[in-house]
Design a protein around this motif. Structure first.
Motif, mmCIF file in Angstrom:
data_model
loop_
_atom_site.group_PDB
_atom_site.id
_atom_site.type_symbol
_atom_site.label_atom_id
_atom_site.label_comp_id
_atom_site.label_asym_id
_atom_site.label_seq_id
_atom_site.Cartn_x
_atom_site.Cartn_y
_atom_site.Cartn_z
ATOM 1 N N ASP A 117 4.156 -3.641 38.516
ATOM 2 C CA ASP A 117 3.471 -4.131 37.330
ATOM 3 C C ASP A 117 1.900 -3.680 37.192
ATOM 4 O O ASP A 117 1.169 -3.241 38.276
ATOM 5 N N LEU B 29 -0.940 -4.703 36.696
ATOM 6 C CA LEU B 29 -2.153 -5.510 37.072
ATOM 7 C C LEU B 29 -2.073 -5.281 38.617
ATOM 8 O O LEU B 29 -2.951 -5.232 39.182
ATOM 9 N N GLU B 30 -0.767 -5.472 38.961
ATOM 10 C CA GLU B 30 -0.505 -5.621 40.493
ATOM 11 C C GLU B 30 -0.861 -4.053 41.002
ATOM 12 O O GLU B 30 -1.395 -3.877 42.202
ATOM 13 N N ASN C 206 -2.457 -11.427 38.527
ATOM 14 C CA ASN C 206 -1.759 -11.241 37.170
ATOM 15 C C ASN C 206 -1.787 -12.910 36.736
ATOM 16 O O ASN C 206 -1.745 -13.018 35.494
ATOM 17 N N HIS D 58 -2.753 -2.734 28.467
ATOM 18 C CA HIS D 58 -2.703 -3.551 30.073
ATOM 19 C C HIS D 58 -3.793 -4.149 30.275
ATOM 20 O O HIS D 58 -3.696 -5.169 31.033
#
Length: 801
Positions: free
Chosen positions: A47, A49-50, A56, A136
């Protein structure tokens, strides 16, 4: 057309079209830069953000800056990894790296951009990266930076700049460009258009990225040039309505060309001296092409930060001392002072990790009278600095400015000018350094360095009534010592060839490199003084001229027996013995024969000479007994030596390359000021604490003690054997060495001590004027230290009236 022929034509057209497509793609990829082999592997999808470590589930997890670094698959494990492990760890926000589709790395946060390759120019990579950043991360960061993997960023300074700017407004910040001379007018730029140069980094506010994000694909389809940064600037101007910042009025910096700095030296940029004003002023530095230079630059910047924090610590200690003085607490008692009951001001003692430093040193206010001498000898001497250094405490009263002092003055000037111009923007003026007329310098052994400089400056007022005028100002500067800190390093840490040496700290890399070199060159043979290794050492041929002075010769032989013979060190002693004094001659000859009988296998030779003594001729006689490739060491009978001095002779004397002129320590007359010790006891000189400024001096202008190979001695023309009496032969020979291609090695050697003996030159009628002047100068220099002579003069003024 028959059906069969029509089918063949269609098939041929398909094949031809495929071939043309393959050729086009191959040519397109062939235009890319030469990159290392690509590291492409399928990886598990993370992901966004991960990937960068952002929560998240929490919208409150917001940061100041997101940095997107463009790289290529071939640079992931060198350039990109180095960026991540240096300044990338200190970003006031998050950082991620963007490479071609299929790229993979376990060590850095990497985004493999779909449909993007590593071809050059990287317009598609850049625009796709910006689109990814918007899609993102747009609500998580205030600022977005597009950077290359060969730029270094001063993240602390960048944070100060960005926090001073309103990120809600559209900003496009970078080093402004309009193309070089050849490109000017060919980049399809309007008269009011420019672009931010990509190399030093480009910064966009959140608002700017929001405005251009919907149009990035359209900008990519409508390119006017092959320059990625030019096209990004065109896109920003068209859809965000702003140009690259010419200068930013709210910042403390004058121009973006200074703070976002591009060096024109190419691959050699930032590989030399880093003490440059650009390095000290800039926020970004570009280009840094090699990982080792990125690491070196990072360590240098860290050092600057340590200096800044040390100065901040000093300022805080001074504030504390000033405040405590208002409470009638003297600085000497601050360490034990209480703020309140059971609450100490300094609650950690020396040795603790949280120890705040010695307030009696750090807290004392600036003053040229901080150090209070208790005796005349403790008075601090000022040295005068002009184009040279004039010093009353040095044997050479006028000398060139040493490199260490010049470097220190440059540091002082840079820091002083930064302080002077700290509020230049508010005052509407700038002051530039031009030259130094003169200065004074002294070292305070407890508190630091004191400097007084007479500066020539240029005052430029650029607001209101503009003017430029040259002014002179005195600068009174103190650099305060902050105490000694020791860092211990374990050099015996386990290391295997499988270890990735690129990941090691610099000092460990250096240790491994030295270890490999020493093992290859067998340097341990040079430094090992044990008798078991003696057979591997180069034989040293001592050549000793001797006329009379039996008592001194006996001390020399005691030293030679102890250091060379008993330790089985490969040496040969060649004594050139003159018959001028019959008693000393016979006693010396008897001593030589006794030693030869005692050590029959040891090589001791005697050359007997029956003429008036001349040192140059004596040494020439000794040289004639040696072979072409022998290592020679010319020595005097007054010299005491040890095994370490022999090691340095072998180390510093290389045939056809170098001649070693050691700087020996010369003892003062011990009886002149009543210092009683037995100069005939050679073991007395084994204590190196004896080598201080009160007992002797380093004989910088003595050239009689020298080691070289006979082949080099012959090439230099040997000694002038026409010189009789005291001195000059060594000076002439040294001049010949300097003018030759041989390297002269000069170094203070604490293993070579010239023991005091009276210098006789007053009644020698054989001396010419130069010899007599040199002889009298040497005699005067052996009386005693400057401090002792000063005391003697004050006690015996009546003798000089």
């Amino acid at each position: 057309m028959p059906r069969k022929n029509r089918f063949l034509h269609v098939l041929l057209g398909i094949l031809l079209g495929t071939f043309v497509s393959v050729v086009f793609v191959a040519r397109h990829r062939g235009s890319s830069m030469c990159l290392p082999p690509a590291k492409t592997v399928r990886r598990k999808h993370l992901d966004p953000l991960e990937l960068i470590g952002v929560n998240n589930n929490s919208l409150e997890d917001k940061h100041l800056l997101f940095v997107g670094v463009m790289t290529a698959a071939g640079y992931l494990d060198n350039r990109a990894e180095t960026v991540y492990n240096t300044w990338g760890k200190e970003v006031p926000g998050k950082i991620a790296f963007f490479s071609s589709e299929g790229s993979y790395s376990n060590s850095i946060p990497l985004v493999a951009l779909k449909g993007v390759d590593d071809s050059y120019p990287p317009q598609k990579k850049s625009f796709t990266m910006l689109k990814y950043m918007h899609d993102h991360y747009i609500d998580r960061f205030e600022w977005f930076m597009r950077a290359d993997d060969d730029v270094y960023v001063r993240t602390d300074r960048l944070e100060v700049l960005l926090r001073s700017v309103d990120s809600r407004k559209p900003w496009f910040i970078g080093q402004t460009g309009r193309g070089n001379t050849e490109e000017f007018g060919l980049l399809a730029l309007e008269s009011d258009e420019n672009f931010c140069m990509g190399g030093p980094g480009v910064i966009l506010s959140r608002e700017t990225l929001k405005r251009i994000a919907p149009y990035l694909e359209d900008c990519l389809r409508n390119l006017y040039t092959t320059h990625e940064d030019v096209e990004l600037g065109r896109c920003v101007k068209k859809h965000a309505g702003i140009s690259c910042t010419w200068s930013y009025e709210a910042s403390d910096y004058k121009q973006m060309q200074v703070i976002l700095y591009h060096n024109q030296s190419g691959s050699t940029a930032f590989t030399g001296d880093l003490k440059q004003k650009e390095v000290h002023k800039a926020i970004t530095l570009h280009p840094v092409k090699q990982p080792q230079y990125m690491q070196r630059l990072h360590k240098y910047v860290k050092g600057l930060k340590i200096q800044s924090l040390s100065q901040e610590s000093v300022d805080l200690h001074r504030d504390i001392a000033s405040s405590m003085a208002q409470l009638n607490v003297p600085i000497s008692e601050i360490s034990n002072a209480d703020l309140a009951k059971n609450m100490k001001l300094f609650d950690e003692e020396a040795g603790s990790d949280d120890y705040l430093g010695d307030p009696t040193i750090l807290g004392i206010p600036p003053s040229y009278s901080r150090f209070r001498p208790k005796e005349l000898r403790d008075v601090l001497d000022w040295e005068f600095i002009n184009r040279t250094v004039f010093s009353a405490k040095d044997l050479n009263p006028k000398r060139r400015i040493p490199s260490s002092m010049r470097e220190g003055i440059d540091d002082i000037l840079r820091e002083a000018m930064d302080i002077i111009n700290q509020y230049s923007k508010q005052r509407g003026r700038i002051i530039d350094y031009k030259d130094i007329y003169y200065g004074y310098w002294r070292l305070d052994p407890k508190y630091g360095v004191d400097v007084i400089l007479d500066l020539l400056l240029v005052y430029r007022k650029y607001r209101g009534h503009k003017m430029t005028v040259t002014v002179r100002r005195h600068a009174y500067i103190q650099q305060t010592f902050t105490g000694i800190e020791v860092r211990e390093i374990d050099i015996n840490q386990p290391y295997t060839e499988e270890t990735n040496e690129n990941n090691l700290p610099f000092h460990e890399k250096l240790i491994k490199q030295i270890s490999r070199i020493s093992s290859n060159l067998q340097l341990t043979d040079i430094f090992d003084s044990s008798s078991s290794n003696a057979s591997k050492k180069k034989r040293i041929n001592f050549i000793l001229p001797l006329s009379g002075r039996f008592k001194t010769f006996k001390r020399f032989m005691d030293v030679y027996e102890e250091v060379c013979i008993k330790e089985n060190d490969p040496t040969t002693l060649i004594i050139v013995l003159y018959k001028e004094n019959l008693y000393d001659y016979e006693e010396s000859l008897g001593l030589i024969e006794n030693v030869q009988m005692k050590y029959k296998n040891y090589d001791i030779k005697t050359v007997l000479v029956n003429e008036t003594f001349a040192r140059g001729r004596a040494l020439q006689f000794g040289v004639e007994t040696t072979n072409q490739d022998d290592l020679l060491f010319f020595i005097d009978v007054d010299i005491v030596f040890n095994a370490k001095s022999l090691m340095r002779i072998r180390q510093n004397t290389i045939q056809h390359f170098s001649v070693y002129y050691p700087i020996v320590y010369s003892m003062y007359d011990p009886e002149f000021f009543g210092k009683k010790y037995d100069i005939d006891d050679y073991k007395l000189f084994e204590n190196e604490s004896l080598l201080n400024e009160d007992n002797g001096f380093w004989r910088q202008f003595g050239f009689g003690i020298v080691s070289l190979y006979k082949s080099d001695f012959i090439k230099l023309g040997g000694f002038n054997t026409t010189i009789v009496g005291w001195g000059m032969e060594d000076v002439n020979f040294y001049d010949s060495t300097i003018m030759s291609r041989l390297k002269v090695v000069r170094s203070a050697d604490p293993g070579l001590i010239h023991v005091y003996h009276p210098v006789q030159c007053d009644n020698d009628n054989n001396l010419d004027n130069n010899q007599r002047a040199m002889c009298l100068g040497t005699k005067a220099s052996t009386f005693g230290s400057l401090n002792d002579l000063q005391i003697y003069f004050l006690k015996n003024k009546h003798l000089f009236s």
